[in-house]
Design a protein around this motif. Sequence first.
Motif, mmCIF file in Angstrom:
data_model
loop_
_atom_site.group_PDB
_atom_site.id
_atom_site.type_symbol
_atom_site.label_atom_id
_atom_site.label_comp_id
_atom_site.label_asym_id
_atom_site.label_seq_id
_atom_site.Cartn_x
_atom_site.Cartn_y
_atom_site.Cartn_z
ATOM 1 N N LEU A 78 -6.580 2.568 -4.155
ATOM 2 C CA LEU A 78 -6.545 2.007 -2.807
ATOM 3 C C LEU A 78 -7.842 1.288 -2.463
ATOM 4 N N ALA B 146 -7.974 -2.414 -3.413
ATOM 5 C CA ALA B 146 -7.005 -3.365 -2.866
ATOM 6 C C ALA B 146 -7.710 -4.413 -2.019
ATOM 7 N N LEU C 243 0.861 -1.187 0.000
ATOM 8 C CA LEU C 243 0.000 0.000 0.000
ATOM 9 C C LEU C 243 0.895 1.234 0.000
ATOM 10 N N ASP D 19 2.873 -1.496 4.643
ATOM 11 C CA ASP D 19 2.276 -0.173 4.847
ATOM 12 C C ASP D 19 3.296 0.890 4.472
ATOM 13 N N LEU E 265 2.112 3.886 3.251
ATOM 14 C CA LEU E 265 1.157 4.964 2.999
ATOM 15 C C LEU E 265 1.714 6.310 3.444
#
Length: 511
Positions: free
Chosen positions: A112, A115, A59, A125, A127
Motif C-alpha cells: 500500500l 501505491a 486499493l 477504495d 480497503l
Amino acid sequence: MTAADLDSLALLTAAQMAACDAATIPAGTKGIVLMERAGRAVAEAALRRTTPGERILVLCGPGNNGGDGFVAARLLAAEGRAVSLALAGDPAALRGDAALAAGGWSGAVLPLAEASPEGCSLVIDALFGAGLSRPLEGEVAAMVTRLNRLALPVLAVDMPSGASGDSGLAAGVAVQAAETVTFFRLKPGHLLHPGRALCGAVTLADIGIDPAHVFGPGGVTPYACRNAPGLWQVELPRHGEATHKFGRGAVLVAAGGLAGVGAPRLGARAALRSGAGLATILCTPDALPVHAARGPDAVMQVAIADEVALDELLDTRRAEALLIGPALGLDERGHALTLAALRRATLPAVFDADAVTHLARDPELAMQAGPARQAPFVLTPHEGEFMRLFGHVAACAPGLAKPERAAAAARLSGGIVVLKGADSVIAAPDGRLAINATGSPALATAGSGDVLGGIITGLLAQGMPAFEAACAAVYLHGRAGERLGMGLIADELPEALPPLLVEVRGQASHD
C-alpha cells in the motif's frame, strides 16, 4: 408494512448483511460467486466513469472487501483500463474467497505504501467495507488522507473506508467518495451523516441474494427501513365524497402570546394543507386580535389564558389532534399547558419546540406520563432539544448511533420520536425505525420545523397511525424542500403539500 415493502426498503447492518450472505451460500450460491458478482458491479461503475487507457488504482484490504477489489481489477484490465493494485497487508495472509479472488489477478500486487494515486483517473477504495468498527490507522490512514487531499474521484466498495455502515459515524479519517457501490440492500450508514455525505452517489447492485429466502421465517429481521412511500402510503387518509370538515379531523394548535404569532400559524396551515378539515389557534387573550387580523381566514383562533381554560375547551370542543410547542413560550403558562396536554390521555398530540423544552424540566414526569397515555403522541426534537429531554439516559448519549438513541427514547417515553436533522430518524416504542433521505439545505430556515409539526398533526387528526403519520410527514416535508429549492421560506412549504400528496396517492393506486 407488507413483505414487498420489507424487501425493498430494508436497511441492514453489516452483521445482518453477512448473515444474508451466509444464508445464501448453503442454498447453492458459493461465496466466490457472490464476490464475482459484487466485483463485476464495481467494475461496471468504474467503466462508466473512465475510458480505455485511463489509469485506475485499486486499493484492496485484507478481507472480502479487498476480494471484491481484486475481481474488479481483473475485469477492468480486461476492458482496456490501465490498472494498478495495492494491498494493505501480506498477500499470503489472504484467506477464503478473498484469496481465490486474488488468485485470479495476474498483475503486480504493490504494498500500500508504494501505491501512487497521483495522475489516476479513478481510485477504487476496496480497503474496508461497512463492518469496520475502529479508526483507520498507520499506512491505511495515511493513504486515505492522501486521497482526500488530492481530491481524486474515488469509487468506494460497500462503504467508504473509515465510515461505519451501521451508524454512518467515522471515528477518524474516512474516504470521501464520489460514488459508493453496495450490494443487495442499503445500510443505515448510507443514509446517516456523515456517512451519507462521504458516500457520494450510492449505487445498489443485485448480486443474486433472494430476499424471500433471507427475510423468510427464521431469517434476518432488518434493523430499520428507508423512509419512502411504500412504508406508509396505504395508511394515507382517504375521504369519501360525503365527508365533511369534522370528518377530515379538527386540529388545535396551542400558541403563546404576541411575541410569536407566526410559528403556530405555520403549523395550523400545514395541518390544513395535509388534509385536516379545521385548524384552530389557542392563543393568549392579548394575542387574539393579532391572530384574527393575520389571516388566512381558514385558520380559526380562540383565546385561552391558562391550563384550566385549555381543559375546559378540550372538554367541550371537538378535536382529533393537538399540536403544542411552536412559539408556545417558555413561561409558566406554556409549562402548564404542556403538562395538561400530556395528561389529556385520549387526545393524539404532537409535542414540538418549546413543549419539548418544558417536558425536559422534569424528564422523569414526562417518561411516566407518556406510556400511560391511551392516544398516541409524537415528540419532534432537534439534537439540542433531544439532549435536554433524554440526555440523562446513557442509551441516548452523543456518540452512539442516531437510530439507537432515537429507539431508546421512544421506548422510554412511549411515544413516536422524530429525531430531526438532515438525516431524520423516526422511532416507535415497538422498535420500528425509519431513516429519512429526503430534504435539502433549503429547509434550514426559520419556521420549517413548525410546518413539519403541523403536517404530522394534520395526518394524525385524519386517523393515520402515529408512526406512519410521522414518517409520511418527514418524507413530504423533505420533498417539499427539494422541490422549492434554496431561497424557500417556511410559508411556502404548506403550499407545496397538495401536489405531493396527489403524487403519492397516485403511486399507491397503481401498486
